[in-house]
Design a protein around this motif. Structure first.
Motif, short mmCIF file in Angstrom:
data_model
loop_
_atom_site.label_atom_id
_atom_site.label_comp_id
_atom_site.label_asym_id
_atom_site.label_seq_id
_atom_site.Cartn_x
_atom_site.Cartn_y
_atom_site.Cartn_z
N ALA A 642 8.84 32.01 22.81
CA ALA A 642 8.63 32.98 23.89
C ALA A 642 7.19 33.46 23.92
CB ALA A 642 9.58 34.16 23.72
N MET A 643 6.56 33.52 22.74
CA MET A 643 5.17 33.97 22.67
C MET A 643 4.25 33.02 23.43
SD MET A 643 3.89 36.64 21.17
CE MET A 643 2.38 37.36 20.50
N ALA A 688 13.27 23.61 13.02
CA ALA A 688 14.15 22.50 12.62
C ALA A 688 15.57 22.74 13.13
CB ALA A 688 14.15 22.36 11.10
N ARG A 689 15.99 24.01 13.15
CA ARG A 689 17.31 24.34 13.67
C ARG A 689 17.41 24.02 15.16
NH1 ARG A 689 22.61 24.43 13.31
NH2 ARG A 689 23.58 26.19 14.36
N VAL A 690 16.37 24.35 15.94
CA VAL A 690 16.35 24.03 17.36
C VAL A 690 16.45 22.52 17.56
CG1 VAL A 690 14.86 23.98 19.42
CG2 VAL A 690 15.10 26.09 18.09
N LEU A 715 21.95 26.69 21.38
CA LEU A 715 20.52 26.44 21.54
C LEU A 715 19.79 27.72 21.92
CD1 LEU A 715 18.28 24.35 21.48
CD2 LEU A 715 18.78 23.81 23.87
N LYS A 716 20.42 28.54 22.78
CA LYS A 716 19.80 29.83 23.13
C LYS A 716 19.59 30.68 21.89
CE LYS A 716 21.50 30.42 27.89
NZ LYS A 716 22.35 31.24 28.79
N ARG A 720 16.16 32.08 20.19
CA ARG A 720 15.89 33.50 19.95
C ARG A 720 15.43 33.74 18.51
NH1 ARG A 720 21.00 34.40 22.75
NH2 ARG A 720 20.61 34.88 24.96
N GLU A 721 16.09 33.06 17.56
CA GLU A 721 15.67 33.19 16.17
C GLU A 721 14.25 32.67 15.97
OE1 GLU A 721 17.30 34.62 13.57
OE2 GLU A 721 18.69 35.32 15.12
N LEU A 722 13.93 31.56 16.64
CA LEU A 722 12.57 31.02 16.56
C LEU A 722 11.57 31.98 17.19
CD1 LEU A 722 10.56 28.77 15.97
CD2 LEU A 722 11.28 27.64 18.09
N ASP A 723 11.94 32.59 18.31
CA ASP A 723 11.04 33.56 18.96
C ASP A 723 10.70 34.71 18.02
OD1 ASP A 723 11.19 32.08 21.29
OD2 ASP A 723 12.71 33.36 22.22
#
Length: 751
Positions: A642-643, A688-690, A715-716, A720-723
């Protein structure tokens, strides 16, 4: 049916009638300007017959008593046009019935038209026109619709293009109207202040330097007159009959100025301003309880025919006498302009290297900024959102700030400029209000930034329409963050399509000539379209392949010869040189080993994330995509966060409304975080999870997978966790995209 204003149905009925009349007049021999003039005069007569300029039904009765024979009707109408252009004391020789019509003036009926016999069907059309409530036309949209009937291709699609009145109010309300109403409410109980306020309204002057059919001027005039009516209500006892309404209604069409390149549109703008004036006089008459009309036409808006970009606006209205500039200048992209428009840009941006990359509309910003320098004039334009994105944003707003002290007073961030008509052209636009900040303490004023239904009061708006300090994101050849690997275009074939293979062609060749597959001479070939939609395409990749592998294959030799011919006959010298090596791509950037991140150059604005991902070196990336060799999961995680997407939405260019991702503007200028080991591991794990979840949908197009309405919940959640992991790497956690962009702009300015 949706409506623009209250009377779209009336406008459509009127346009249908005018279209029918236009067809018959054309068949009778009227063309070009003569046809345009004839139709405009008839329109005015219909309007006058319905609104009291003529006696009610006077036109209908005059035509009804006309002899039915061909030729007589022509003479009847020409006599009417002639008498409307003569004063009452200069009508000798006209019948008593004609002499009763009022004198119109305003050069509305000046000049004779050619005489062509009219069929009796025209008479029936004129008589049936009384069924339409012409007095309820909306001049603000009717002018643009009227223009369409002159185009045979669009005549049957009338109602396709016009600007809704509500959209025009989006511009004029924050520019001046809201402040005027606020001032009125604050002083309406003081007669002395109210009289001074009324005087102020009569002194305001407005210019639309690309006025078209005048819709911005008309709506502005309507709003100013309605405010004036409220002033009058508070100044005078409306229960008493007033002898001279005109003495109190002092806001005039002569306070309005326009510049228009097309003569017919300029003429329509004048006529529609008169129509609007009369409608507003009728409103005033209803309030005062007596009839009021400004006939003969003496005052009119000053609509000048000409090229606004090559004339001195002071010749239309002296800058010192003007208050506001408004409008909707033409939308033409930098690569789509004709030679005349390109010359306009070069003239307006004389001395600037930016001219070749600017959209046509930017010339109006530059011209307006120059004209209003060192004055109190405030301006606002509707524009394509491209002027606040990509390299154009930096070039335009940096130029305006440092040459003319121009600052942004208010802005609407990108929204759909909806015409509210069938067949409408939806364009993503912005509205920007601006002025010379050197003549007042503008820094201390709060600015209004609109986004959807939200309005924020902010201390500053920069050229990207962000509530942040001024920054100018200009093209860079290398990343501003030193640890980031370079991004490049994919490889360009420059082959006339001869090295590219469809799946069935590739399968045929590899089945017939197995050595091609064994040697890797046929490779997957992926660009943005293929990657996002998981489409297959292949290419002949003969770089490093021994000639004996393919020299005896006639299908390939024919393709190589076709590439050679294509390059030899190219107008570009660099391409002709490539004809010496017809078996390989013209520009080769493919990594030899490992993996790379493929980043589409264009992606839909409807996606929260641009679909990107890893591909092996054996898969050839086309120049329709970009790639980052030697990339890590950490880099992938940041790019698909998101960044990073907040930065993309703020600074990337657009293809229509879709993101146009460029390495020089977006990637190289992005302020990547300085990763410590803990942050790098955190992002690596979440990225890696995405990728793992995406692998579960390997057969599903990424276009579907990343559509906000169809993206799987797993996937959403992974994104969010990656964001959050990427946010933490910057040392903050952000709640909104607005916070992210402001933070990134500030970080970029420090870098």
């Amino acid at each position: 049916m949706k409506t623009a204003g209250k009377n779209i149905d009336i406008n459509l009925q009127a346009m249908g009638k005018m279209s029918e009349i236009c067809d018959v007049l054309e068949r009778s021999g009227y063309q070009g300007r003569d046809l345009e003039t004839y139709l405009v005069r008839l329109l005015f007569c219909f309007f006058a017959d319905d609104t009291g300029i003529f006696c009610k039904g006077q036109l209908y009765d005059y035509i009804l008593h006309t002899n039915h024979s061909d030729g007589v009707l022509t003479d009847t109408i020409m006599k009417l046009f002639a008498v409307l252009d003569r004063r009452k004391d200069d009508r000798e020789g006209f019948s008593e019935e004609l002499a009763e019509f009022p004198y119109i003036n305003g050069r509305m009926f000046a000049g004779e038209l050619p005489v062509h016999p009219l069929a009796d069907s025209v008479r029936n059309l004129l008589l049936s026109s009384q069924e339409i409530a012409w007095g309820r036309l909306s001049p603000a949209i009717f002018g643009a619709m009227f223009q369409e009937i002159m185009n045979q291709k669009t005549r049957r699609e009338w109602g396709t293009y016009y600007t809704s009145e509500e959209n025009i109010r989006k511009l004029i309300r924050p520019l001046f109207l809201d402040n005027l109403w606020a001032e009125f409410h604050s002083i309406k109980h003081s007669r002395h202040k109210l009289l001074a306020f009324h005087e102020k309204l009569t002194e305001l002057r407005f210019l639309d330097p690309a006025c078209g059919c005048g819709n911005f001027l008309i709506v502005t005039y309507q709003e100013l007159r309605r405010l004036e009516l409220e002033v009058i209500r508070n100044l005078y006892d409306m229960n008493q009959r007033v002898l001279d309404v005109g003495m109190y209604c002092r806001v005039q069409v002569s306070q309005f100025y326009g510049i228009e390149y097309e003569p017919f549109q300029a003429h329509i703008a004048k006529v529609c301003m008169w129509l609007a004036d009369h409608q507003l006089n009728m409103e005033a008459a209803d309030a005062f309880g007596m009839y009021y009309a400004r006939i003969p036409l003496v005052q009119s808006a000053s609509i000048v025919e000409g090229n606004a970009l090559s004339m001195d606006w002071n010749e239309v209205v002296v800058a010192g006498q003007l208050n506001y500039i408004i409008g909707n200048p033409p939308f033409v992209g930098a690569r789509l302009m004709n030679e005349g428009q390109k010359q306009d840009i070069r003239n307006v941006f004389r001395g600037s290297s930016a001219a070749g990359n600017m959209d046509y509309v930017t010339a109006w910003y530059r011209k307006a900024a120059s004209y209003m320098a060192e004055t109190q004039i405030r301006a606002a334009f509707v524009s394509t959102n491209s002027i606040c994105q990509g390299e154009q944003a930096a070039m335009l707003w940096k130029s305006l700030k440092f040459n003319y002290h121009t600052g942004i007073d208010f802005a609407y961030r990108s929204f759909v400029w909806n015409n509210e008509a069938r067949g409408q052209a939806k364009v993503h636009c912005v509205i920007i209000g601006f002025s010379d900040w050197s003549v007042r303490d503008a820094d201390s004023e709060k600015k209004s930034l609109f986004d959807g239904d939200e309005e924020w009061k902010v201390s500053h708006i920069n050229g990207y329409l962000i509530a942040a300090p001024d920054v100018y994101v200009q093209p860079r050849r290398s990343p501003v963050s030193e640890w980031v690997p370079a991004m490049t275009f994919g490889s360009m074939a420059n082959d006339g399509g001869n090295l590219i293979l469809q799946p069935e062609e590739a399968d045929f060749l590899m089945m017939k000539y197995p050595q091609l597959k064994e040697e890797g001479a046929i490779r997957p070939f992926i660009g943005s379209e293929e990657y996002i939609n998981r489409k297959q395409r292949y290419c002949l990749w003969l770089l490093g392949i021994r000639p004996e592998v393919y020299e005896n294959i006639p299908e390939i030799q024919r393709r190589i010869q076709a590439v050679k011919s294509f390059r030899e006959y190219s107008p570009r010298a660099a391409t002709r040189k490539l004809a010496k090596f017809p078996e390989i791509f013209g520009e080769i950037r493919q990594p030899e080993q490992g993996k790379y991140i493929l980043v589409p150059r264009v992606s839909s604005w409807r996606r929260s994330y641009i679909p990107m991902g890893f591909l092996p070196a054996e898969t050839i990336a086309s120049d329709a995509a970009q790639m980052v060799p030697q990339a890590t999961e950490e880099l992938f995680g940041i790019l698909t966060s998101a960044m990073h997407m907040a930065w993309v939405r703020a600074v990337a260019g657009r293809l229509k409304s879709d993101y146009r991702y460029s390495s020089s503007i977006v990637y190289n200028n992005f302020p990547f975080p300085d990763l410590d080991r803990e942050s790098a591991d955190d992002i690596h794990e979440k990225a890696a999870r995405v990728l793992a979840i995406r692998e579960q949908y390997a057969e599903v197009p990424l276009a579907w997978l990343y559509d906000d309405t169809s993206m799987p919940s797993a996937l959403k959640n992974a994104h969010r966790e990656l964001d959050l992991a990427v946010d933490r790497s910057y040392g903050y956690e952000f709640d909104t995209e607005k916070e992210r962009v402001i933070f990134l702009m500030d970080l970029y300015s420090k870098l």
